[in-house]
Design a protein around this motif. Structure first.
Motif, mmCIF file in Angstrom:
data_model
loop_
_atom_site.group_PDB
_atom_site.id
_atom_site.type_symbol
_atom_site.label_atom_id
_atom_site.label_comp_id
_atom_site.label_asym_id
_atom_site.label_seq_id
_atom_site.Cartn_x
_atom_site.Cartn_y
_atom_site.Cartn_z
ATOM 1 N N GLU A 1 0.835 -1.194 0.000
ATOM 2 C CA GLU A 1 0.000 0.000 0.000
ATOM 3 C C GLU A 1 0.871 1.246 0.000
ATOM 4 O OE1 GLU A 1 -3.881 1.340 2.524
ATOM 5 O OE2 GLU A 1 -3.613 -0.779 1.997
ATOM 6 N N LEU A 2 0.437 2.237 -0.797
ATOM 7 C CA LEU A 2 1.148 3.501 -0.914
ATOM 8 C C LEU A 2 0.195 4.658 -0.646
ATOM 9 C CD1 LEU A 2 2.153 1.595 -3.616
ATOM 10 C CD2 LEU A 2 3.914 3.323 -3.436
ATOM 11 N N ALA A 3 0.714 5.706 -0.038
ATOM 12 C CA ALA A 3 -0.052 6.933 0.146
ATOM 13 C C ALA A 3 0.066 7.742 -1.137
ATOM 14 C CB ALA A 3 0.497 7.739 1.325
ATOM 15 N N THR A 4 -1.079 8.184 -1.664
ATOM 16 C CA THR A 4 -1.056 9.056 -2.833
ATOM 17 C C THR A 4 -0.843 10.488 -2.342
ATOM 18 O OG1 THR A 4 -3.417 9.586 -2.861
ATOM 19 C CG2 THR A 4 -2.727 7.533 -3.971
ATOM 20 N N LEU A 5 -0.883 11.430 -3.243
ATOM 21 C CA LEU A 5 -0.726 12.829 -2.858
ATOM 22 C C LEU A 5 -2.052 13.462 -2.446
ATOM 23 C CD1 LEU A 5 1.806 13.867 -5.641
ATOM 24 C CD2 LEU A 5 2.278 13.031 -3.328
ATOM 25 N N THR A 6 -3.134 12.668 -2.438
ATOM 26 C CA THR A 6 -4.455 13.132 -2.046
ATOM 27 C C THR A 6 -4.783 12.595 -0.661
ATOM 28 O OG1 THR A 6 -5.152 13.131 -4.357
ATOM 29 C CG2 THR A 6 -6.889 13.188 -2.697
ATOM 30 N N LYS A 7 -5.086 13.465 0.269
ATOM 31 C CA LYS A 7 -5.382 13.065 1.640
ATOM 32 C C LYS A 7 -6.514 12.035 1.673
ATOM 33 C CE LYS A 7 -6.804 14.692 6.089
ATOM 34 N NZ LYS A 7 -6.762 15.637 7.094
ATOM 35 N N GLY A 8 -6.296 10.943 2.408
ATOM 36 C CA GLY A 8 -7.308 9.911 2.572
ATOM 37 C C GLY A 8 -7.390 8.912 1.442
ATOM 38 N N VAL A 9 -6.556 9.062 0.401
ATOM 39 C CA VAL A 9 -6.587 8.145 -0.741
ATOM 40 C C VAL A 9 -5.265 7.395 -0.818
ATOM 41 C CG1 VAL A 9 -6.823 7.932 -3.251
ATOM 42 C CG2 VAL A 9 -8.158 9.649 -2.014
ATOM 43 N N THR A 10 -5.360 6.053 -0.779
ATOM 44 C CA THR A 10 -4.173 5.222 -0.919
ATOM 45 C C THR A 10 -4.303 4.344 -2.153
ATOM 46 O OG1 THR A 10 -5.085 3.500 0.515
ATOM 47 C CG2 THR A 10 -3.673 5.157 1.561
ATOM 48 N N LEU A 11 -3.183 3.802 -2.599
ATOM 49 C CA LEU A 11 -3.141 2.870 -3.714
ATOM 50 C C LEU A 11 -2.713 1.522 -3.160
ATOM 51 C CD1 LEU A 11 -3.255 2.326 -6.793
ATOM 52 C CD2 LEU A 11 -0.815 2.886 -6.843
ATOM 53 N N GLY A 12 -3.558 0.509 -3.357
ATOM 54 C CA GLY A 12 -3.241 -0.840 -2.918
ATOM 55 C C GLY A 12 -2.855 -1.697 -4.101
ATOM 56 N N LEU A 13 -1.804 -2.480 -3.936
ATOM 57 C CA LEU A 13 -1.308 -3.340 -5.004
ATOM 58 C C LEU A 13 -1.404 -4.793 -4.559
ATOM 59 C CD1 LEU A 13 1.922 -1.290 -5.845
ATOM 60 C CD2 LEU A 13 -0.329 -1.149 -6.968
ATOM 61 N N GLY A 14 -2.262 -5.558 -5.233
ATOM 62 C CA GLY A 14 -2.416 -6.977 -4.946
ATOM 63 C C GLY A 14 -1.691 -7.780 -6.005
ATOM 64 N N GLU A 15 -0.840 -8.699 -5.562
ATOM 65 C CA GLU A 15 -0.010 -9.444 -6.499
ATOM 66 C C GLU A 15 -0.780 -10.609 -7.107
ATOM 67 O OE1 GLU A 15 4.426 -9.324 -6.013
ATOM 68 O OE2 GLU A 15 3.951 -11.318 -5.279
ATOM 69 N N VAL B 1 -10.218 -1.435 -8.307
ATOM 70 C CA VAL B 1 -11.352 -1.629 -7.423
ATOM 71 C C VAL B 1 -11.284 -0.574 -6.322
ATOM 72 C CG1 VAL B 1 -12.502 -3.213 -5.829
ATOM 73 C CG2 VAL B 1 -11.379 -4.114 -7.877
ATOM 74 N N PRO B 2 -12.249 0.366 -6.271
ATOM 75 C CA PRO B 2 -12.277 1.308 -5.160
ATOM 76 C C PRO B 2 -12.588 0.558 -3.860
ATOM 77 C CG PRO B 2 -13.644 2.092 -6.975
ATOM 78 C CD PRO B 2 -13.273 0.667 -7.272
ATOM 79 N N VAL B 3 -11.785 0.817 -2.829
ATOM 80 C CA VAL B 3 -11.960 0.166 -1.536
ATOM 81 C C VAL B 3 -12.321 1.246 -0.519
ATOM 82 C CG1 VAL B 3 -10.881 -1.259 0.232
ATOM 83 C CG2 VAL B 3 -10.239 -1.571 -2.181
ATOM 84 N N PHE B 4 -13.532 1.140 0.028
ATOM 85 C CA PHE B 4 -14.033 2.145 0.955
ATOM 86 C C PHE B 4 -13.787 1.721 2.394
ATOM 87 C CE2 PHE B 4 -16.500 2.448 -2.926
ATOM 88 C CZ PHE B 4 -16.393 3.801 -3.217
ATOM 89 N N GLY B 5 -13.105 2.575 3.155
ATOM 90 C CA GLY B 5 -12.898 2.320 4.575
ATOM 91 C C GLY B 5 -14.231 2.324 5.297
ATOM 92 N N ILE B 6 -14.418 1.361 6.187
ATOM 93 C CA ILE B 6 -15.692 1.207 6.891
ATOM 94 C C ILE B 6 -15.416 0.902 8.358
ATOM 95 C CG2 ILE B 6 -15.924 -1.270 6.368
ATOM 96 C CD1 ILE B 6 -18.843 1.023 5.978
ATOM 97 N N ALA B 7 -16.206 1.480 9.240
ATOM 98 C CA ALA B 7 -16.010 1.272 10.676
ATOM 99 C C ALA B 7 -16.514 -0.098 11.128
ATOM 100 C CB ALA B 7 -16.704 2.373 11.463
ATOM 101 N N ASP B 8 -17.620 -0.580 10.559
ATOM 102 C CA ASP B 8 -18.211 -1.859 10.972
ATOM 103 C C ASP B 8 -18.629 -2.622 9.722
ATOM 104 O OD1 ASP B 8 -19.752 -3.997 11.902
ATOM 105 O OD2 ASP B 8 -20.763 -2.798 13.433
ATOM 106 N N ILE B 9 -17.744 -3.486 9.234
ATOM 107 C CA ILE B 9 -17.987 -4.184 7.976
ATOM 108 C C ILE B 9 -19.168 -5.146 8.073
ATOM 109 C CG2 ILE B 9 -16.378 -6.109 8.322
ATOM 110 C CD1 ILE B 9 -15.523 -5.656 5.347
ATOM 111 N N ASP B 10 -19.351 -5.787 9.217
ATOM 112 C CA ASP B 10 -20.452 -6.745 9.357
ATOM 113 C C ASP B 10 -21.805 -6.050 9.250
ATOM 114 O OD1 ASP B 10 -18.702 -8.928 9.668
ATOM 115 O OD2 ASP B 10 -18.554 -8.574 11.831
ATOM 116 N N ALA B 11 -21.960 -4.927 9.942
ATOM 117 C CA ALA B 11 -23.222 -4.184 9.888
ATOM 118 C C ALA B 11 -23.472 -3.635 8.490
ATOM 119 C CB ALA B 11 -23.215 -3.050 10.915
#
Length: 125
Positions: free
Chosen positions: A45-59, A69-79
Motif C-alpha cells: 500500500e502507498l499513500a497518494t498525494l491526495t489526503k485519505g486516498v491510498t493505492l493498494g497493489l495486490g499481487e 477496485v475502489p476500496v471504501f474504509g468502513i467502521a463496521d464491515i459486518d453491519a
C-alpha cells in the motif's frame, strides 16, 4: 439507505505482477510514499498525494489489464454488509479476514463493477 459507517478513506486497489517493482514505479513516477509491504498477504500500500486516498497493489500471476477496485474504509464491515445485502446488493463470497490487519468484502454495483469495503483491524486506523 446509505451505509452510515463509511470513513473518510478510499483505497484504489489494483492487481500487479510484482508489488515491489510496482511500488517503486509509483514512488519514482508519481511521488507516492510506500506505507508497507504485507508479503504474507500479497499486498502493498502507498499513500497518494491526495489526503485519505491510498493505492493498494495486490499481487497476481496474471493481472487483468485496466483493473481497479475502489476500496471504501468502513467502521463496521459486518453491519454494513448486512444492510447492503438486505437492500439486494450482491457480494462476491464471504468477508475475508486477515487477523490483526483488515477485513474485506467485495460487492457489485448494478452494472457489475466491483467495489470493496475494508475495516481496519490494526487498531491504528
Amino acid at each position: 439507505m446509505p451505509v452510515a459507517s463509511l470513513e473518510q478513506t478510499i483505497t484504489l486497489a489494483m492487481s500487479v505482477r510484482d508489488r515491489h517493482a510496482s511500488a517503486d514505479w509509483y514512488r519514482e513516477m508519481l511521488g507516492f510514499d510506500l506505507l508497507y509491504h504485507a508479503d504474507d498477504a500479497g499486498w502493498s500500500e502507498l499513500a497518494t498525494l491526495t489526503k485519505g486516498v491510498t493505492l493498494g497493489l495486490g499481487e497476481q500471476a496474471e493481472p487483468a489489464p485496466g483493473n481497479s477496485v475502489p476500496v471504501f474504509g468502513i467502521a463496521d464491515i459486518d453491519a454494513a454488509r448486512r444492510d447492503l445485502e438486505a437492500a439486494g446488493v450482491r457480494f462476491d463470497g464471504d468477508t475475508e479476514v486477515i487477523e490483526g490487519m483488515v477485513s474485506t468484502a467485495t460487492f457489485y454495483d448494478p452494472d457489475g463493477n466491483a467495489l470493496m469495503l475494508a475495516q481496519d483491524l490494526t487498531g491504528g486506523n
